[in-house]
Scaffold this motif. Structure first.
Motif, PDB file in Angstrom:
ATOM      1  N   PRO A   1       0.816  -1.205   0.000  1.00 22.07           N
ATOM      2  CA  PRO A   1       0.000   0.000   0.000  1.00 22.07           C
ATOM      3  C   PRO A   1       0.857   1.266   0.000  1.00 22.07           C
ATOM      4  O   PRO A   1       1.813   1.381   0.764  1.00 22.07           O
ATOM      5  CB  PRO A   1      -0.801  -0.126   1.300  1.00 22.07           C
ATOM      6  N   GLN A   2       0.509   2.185  -0.857  1.00 25.27           N
ATOM      7  CA  GLN A   2       1.327   3.379  -1.038  1.00 25.27           C
ATOM      8  C   GLN A   2       0.881   4.552  -0.169  1.00 25.27           C
ATOM      9  O   GLN A   2       1.474   5.616  -0.228  1.00 25.27           O
ATOM     10  CB  GLN A   2       1.297   3.795  -2.522  1.00 25.27           C
ATOM     11  N   TRP A   3      -0.185   4.366   0.603  1.00 22.10           N
ATOM     12  CA  TRP A   3      -0.606   5.468   1.453  1.00 22.10           C
ATOM     13  C   TRP A   3       0.164   5.431   2.779  1.00 22.10           C
ATOM     14  O   TRP A   3       0.587   4.394   3.241  1.00 22.10           O
ATOM     15  CB  TRP A   3      -2.108   5.464   1.681  1.00 22.10           C
ATOM     16  N   SER A   4       0.326   6.612   3.354  1.00 16.57           N
ATOM     17  CA  SER A   4       1.141   6.762   4.555  1.00 16.57           C
ATOM     18  C   SER A   4       0.270   6.741   5.807  1.00 16.57           C
ATOM     19  O   SER A   4      -0.604   7.597   5.986  1.00 16.57           O
ATOM     20  CB  SER A   4       1.920   8.079   4.495  1.00 16.57           C
TER      21      SER A   4
ATOM     22  N   GLN B   1      -8.428   9.169   1.904  1.00 14.41           N
ATOM     23  CA  GLN B   1      -8.465  10.175   0.839  1.00 14.41           C
ATOM     24  C   GLN B   1      -8.593  11.582   1.413  1.00 14.41           C
ATOM     25  O   GLN B   1      -7.905  12.508   0.976  1.00 14.41           O
ATOM     26  CB  GLN B   1      -9.612   9.875  -0.114  1.00 14.41           C
ATOM     27  N   LEU B   2      -9.480  11.761   2.405  1.00 12.37           N
ATOM     28  CA  LEU B   2      -9.664  13.082   3.003  1.00 12.37           C
ATOM     29  C   LEU B   2      -8.397  13.534   3.727  1.00 12.37           C
ATOM     30  O   LEU B   2      -8.029  14.714   3.668  1.00 12.37           O
ATOM     31  CB  LEU B   2     -10.852  13.064   3.969  1.00 12.37           C
TER      32      LEU B   2
ATOM     33  N   LEU C   1     -18.634   0.119   5.328  1.00 13.95           N
ATOM     34  CA  LEU C   1     -17.557   0.433   6.265  1.00 13.95           C
ATOM     35  C   LEU C   1     -16.220   0.537   5.539  1.00 13.95           C
ATOM     36  O   LEU C   1     -15.398   1.397   5.858  1.00 13.95           O
ATOM     37  CB  LEU C   1     -17.493  -0.619   7.366  1.00 13.95           C
ATOM     38  N   ALA C   2     -16.015  -0.322   4.550  1.00 15.41           N
ATOM     39  CA  ALA C   2     -14.796  -0.231   3.742  1.00 15.41           C
ATOM     40  C   ALA C   2     -14.718   1.124   3.050  1.00 15.41           C
ATOM     41  O   ALA C   2     -13.645   1.729   2.937  1.00 15.41           O
ATOM     42  CB  ALA C   2     -14.760  -1.360   2.715  1.00 15.41           C
ATOM     43  N   SER C   3     -15.874   1.620   2.602  1.00 10.63           N
ATOM     44  CA  SER C   3     -15.921   2.930   1.967  1.00 10.63           C
ATOM     45  C   SER C   3     -15.543   4.030   2.951  1.00 10.63           C
ATOM     46  O   SER C   3     -14.857   4.997   2.588  1.00 10.63           O
ATOM     47  CB  SER C   3     -17.318   3.186   1.403  1.00 10.63           C
ATOM     48  N   TRP C   4     -15.966   3.903   4.212  1.00 10.67           N
ATOM     49  CA  TRP C   4     -15.580   4.877   5.245  1.00 10.67           C
ATOM     50  C   TRP C   4     -14.060   4.937   5.376  1.00 10.67           C
ATOM     51  O   TRP C   4     -13.477   6.022   5.443  1.00 10.67           O
ATOM     52  CB  TRP C   4     -16.152   4.469   6.604  1.00 10.67           C
ATOM     53  N   ILE C   5     -13.421   3.774   5.421  1.00  8.33           N
ATOM     54  CA  ILE C   5     -11.974   3.719   5.621  1.00  8.33           C
ATOM     55  C   ILE C   5     -11.241   4.355   4.445  1.00  8.33           C
ATOM     56  O   ILE C   5     -10.304   5.145   4.625  1.00  8.33           O
ATOM     57  CB  ILE C   5     -11.526   2.258   5.831  1.00  8.33           C
ATOM     58  N   VAL C   6     -11.676   4.031   3.241  1.00  6.11           N
ATOM     59  CA  VAL C   6     -11.060   4.626   2.051  1.00  6.11           C
ATOM     60  C   VAL C   6     -11.271   6.140   2.049  1.00  6.11           C
ATOM     61  O   VAL C   6     -10.352   6.908   1.752  1.00  6.11           O
ATOM     62  CB  VAL C   6     -11.643   4.003   0.767  1.00  6.11           C
TER      63      VAL C   6
ATOM     64  N   SER D   1      -3.671   6.464  -6.158  1.00  4.67           N
ATOM     65  CA  SER D   1      -4.748   6.130  -7.091  1.00  4.67           C
ATOM     66  C   SER D   1      -5.508   4.881  -6.689  1.00  4.67           C
ATOM     67  O   SER D   1      -6.674   4.718  -7.007  1.00  4.67           O
ATOM     68  CB  SER D   1      -4.189   5.953  -8.506  1.00  4.67           C
ATOM     69  N   HIS D   2      -4.836   3.964  -6.011  1.00  4.76           N
ATOM     70  CA  HIS D   2      -5.484   2.694  -5.672  1.00  4.76           C
ATOM     71  C   HIS D   2      -5.442   2.480  -4.167  1.00  4.76           C
ATOM     72  O   HIS D   2      -4.417   2.109  -3.611  1.00  4.76           O
ATOM     73  CB  HIS D   2      -4.797   1.536  -6.398  1.00  4.76           C
ATOM     74  N   ILE D   3      -6.570   2.739  -3.506  1.00  8.20           N
ATOM     75  CA  ILE D   3      -6.672   2.536  -2.063  1.00  8.20           C
ATOM     76  C   ILE D   3      -7.803   1.561  -1.789  1.00  8.20           C
ATOM     77  O   ILE D   3      -8.915   1.733  -2.295  1.00  8.20           O
ATOM     78  CB  ILE D   3      -6.961   3.860  -1.325  1.00  8.20           C
ATOM     79  N   VAL D   4      -7.519   0.533  -1.016  1.00  8.95           N
ATOM     80  CA  VAL D   4      -8.555  -0.400  -0.606  1.00  8.95           C
ATOM     81  C   VAL D   4      -8.540  -0.493   0.914  1.00  8.95           C
ATOM     82  O   VAL D   4      -7.490  -0.383   1.555  1.00  8.95           O
ATOM     83  CB  VAL D   4      -8.359  -1.797  -1.229  1.00  8.95           C
ATOM     84  N   ALA D   5      -9.720  -0.712   1.493  1.00  6.86           N
ATOM     85  CA  ALA D   5      -9.822  -0.774   2.945  1.00  6.86           C
ATOM     86  C   ALA D   5      -9.023  -1.936   3.516  1.00  6.86           C
ATOM     87  O   ALA D   5      -8.465  -1.846   4.615  1.00  6.86           O
ATOM     88  CB  ALA D   5     -11.288  -0.896   3.345  1.00  6.86           C
TER      89      ALA D   5
END
Length: 339
Positions: free
Chosen positions: A110-113, A264-265, A255-260, A276-280
Motif C-alpha cells: 500500500p502506497q498510502w502513509s 483520501q480526506l 464500512l470499507a468505503s468509510w476507511i477509504v 490512485s489505488h486505495i482499498v480498505a
C-alpha cells in the motif's frame, strides 16, 4: 436421496449466504452462456465448459476468479449427481495453462502513509470529537478500530455495542463479534478471540501527549457510542448516518468505503495527491507491518489478525520473519505517527 427436512437444512448451511448468492450469480452466467450454444448447465460437455472459461479469460478474469466460477458450476452440477469439474483431466490442464498465460500478479505494498493519515485525524474536521460531524466521527472511529485490530471489514461490521460484546477498562477496550457471525474461516481459533484495543495516553500531561491522546481508540469509541445513542436502531457497533437509513447497521462494503474516504480526506487535508489505488483491506497489511517493524512478537501479530500461522503474514506481505501483549499490537501501530 430421501433426506429429512432437518438434514437438508443443515446440508444447505454448508455454504454461507454470501457464498450462495455468489454461486447463484455465477451459475446464472454459465446458464446464459450454455443457452447460446444449445445446451443447459447440466448437459454441457467439458468442451463447452472450457469455452465458457475462455469466455471468462477474454474478460481478463484472474485465475482465482475462474476457479470460483468452476466451484459454483461444480456445486450446482453435483446436486444432480454429476462429478466435480476439478477432477476432469482437461480442466486441470486448462487451469495449469491459464496460470502460465495469465500469471498471478500482486499489487505493490500500500502506497498510502499511515503517519500522514494519523496526523490528520488529530485535527479538524475529525476533532474535537464532541462536535465533529457524525460522518467524520464515524470514519475516524472505524479507521482507528481497523488499524489497531487488523480485522477485516466483515468482522468490524459484526461488532456489537452492548455488553458483554464491548467492555471498557482503564487501559483498553475489549470487543467481540456477534455470536451469529461466521468469519471467513469458521474455526474455534477464528471465532473465540477477543479484540483488545489499547488506550493511548489516557492521562495526557503535555501538548504532545494531548495530540496523541486524540488517536485513542477507546476514547473514539466512547464518543461514538455517546453520539449515536440517540438514533441507534441496532445493537451492531457501526451505524449508517445517512438520514434515510439513520441508525441502521452499516454493511461491510459501506464500512470499507468509510476507511477509504478517511485516507483520501487525510491526503486532501494535507494538500497532497491521494494514491490512485486505495482499498480498505490494506489496513491489515499496513498495521501488521508497522507492528512487526516496531518489534511486536510475531505470534501476537498473528493472533491480532486471526492468522493461525505466521506463513500467512510472510506470504501476503513479503517480510522476513525474525521476531525480535495483546494491547501492544494496537499501541505499536498508533506510535507510527511519532516515528
Amino acid at each position: 436421496m430421501n433426506l429429512s427436512e432437518e438434514a437438508s437444512r443443515i446440508i444447505l448451511a454448508a455454504h454461507k449466504p454470501t457464498t450462495k448468492k455468489s454461486y447463484h450469480y455465477k451459475w446464472s452466467s454459465f446458464e446464459k452462456f450454455t443457452r447460446t450454444v444449445g445446451h443447459t448447465p447440466l448437459s454441457a460437455p467439458i468442451p463447452v465448459v472450457l469455452d465458457f472459461l475462455v469466455h471468462l479469460s477474454n474478460k481478463n478474469f484472474s485465475l482465482s476468479s475462474v476457479k470460483c466460477y468452476l466451484a459454483a458450476i461444480s456445486s450446482g452440477r453435483r446436486k444432480f449427481g454429476l462429478p466435480s469439474l476439478f477432477h476432469d483431466h482437461f480442466i486441470q490442464l486448462f487451469l495449469k495453462g491459464y496460470k502460465n498465460v495469465h500469471p498471478p500478479t500482486s499489487l505493490p505494498s500500500p502506497q498510502w502513509s499511515l503517519e500522514l493519515v494519523l496526523s490528520q485525524l488529530s485535527k479538524p474536521p475529525f476533532e474535537p470529537m464532541a462536535s465533529a460531524d457524525v460522518s467524520h466521527l464515524s470514519w475516524k472511529t472505524a479507521f482507528l478500530v481497523a488499524i489497531t485490530s487488523a480485522r477485516r471489514s466483515s468482522e468490524l461490521t459484526a461488532l456489537r455495542s452492548d455488553p458483554p460484546y464491548i467492555r471498557f477498562h482503564d487501559d483498553k477496550v475489549v470487543l467481540r463479534t456477534d455470536v451469529t457471525f461466521l468469519p471467513k474461516v469458521v474455526s474455534y481459533f477464528h471465532m473465540s478471540q477477543d479484540i483488545i484495543l489499547p488506550a493511548f495516553f489516557p492521562n495526557p500531561s503535555s501538548p504532545l501527549e494531548v495530540a496523541l491522546h486524540s488517536l485513542d481508540v477507546k476514547r473514539a469509541l466512547s464518543f461514538y457510542l455517546h453520539r449515536t445513542s440517540a438514533y441507534r436502531k441496532s445493537p451492531k457497533l457501526f451505524l449508517k448516518y445517512r438520514k434515510d437509513m439513520l441508525g441502521h447497521p452499516i454493511s461491510s462494503q459501506g464500512l470499507a468505503s468509510w476507511i477509504v474516504s478517511t485516507i483520501q480526506l487525510a491526503y486532501q487535508l494535507a494538500k497532497k495527491e491521494p494514491p490512485s489505488h486505495i482499498v480498505a483491506h490494506s489496513t491489515r497489511s499496513v498495521s501488521t507491518s508497522q507492528a512487526f517493524l516496531r518489534g511486536v512478537p510475531l505470534d501476537q501479530i498473528c493472533r491480532a489478525a486471526t492468522w493461525s500461522t505466521p506463513s500467512t503474514f510472510a506470504s501476503h506481505y513479503k517480510l522476513d520473519i525474525q521476531a525480535k501483549k495483546d494491547a501492544a499490537f494496537g499501541r505499536a501501530v498508533l506510535f507510527s505517527c511519532v516515528a
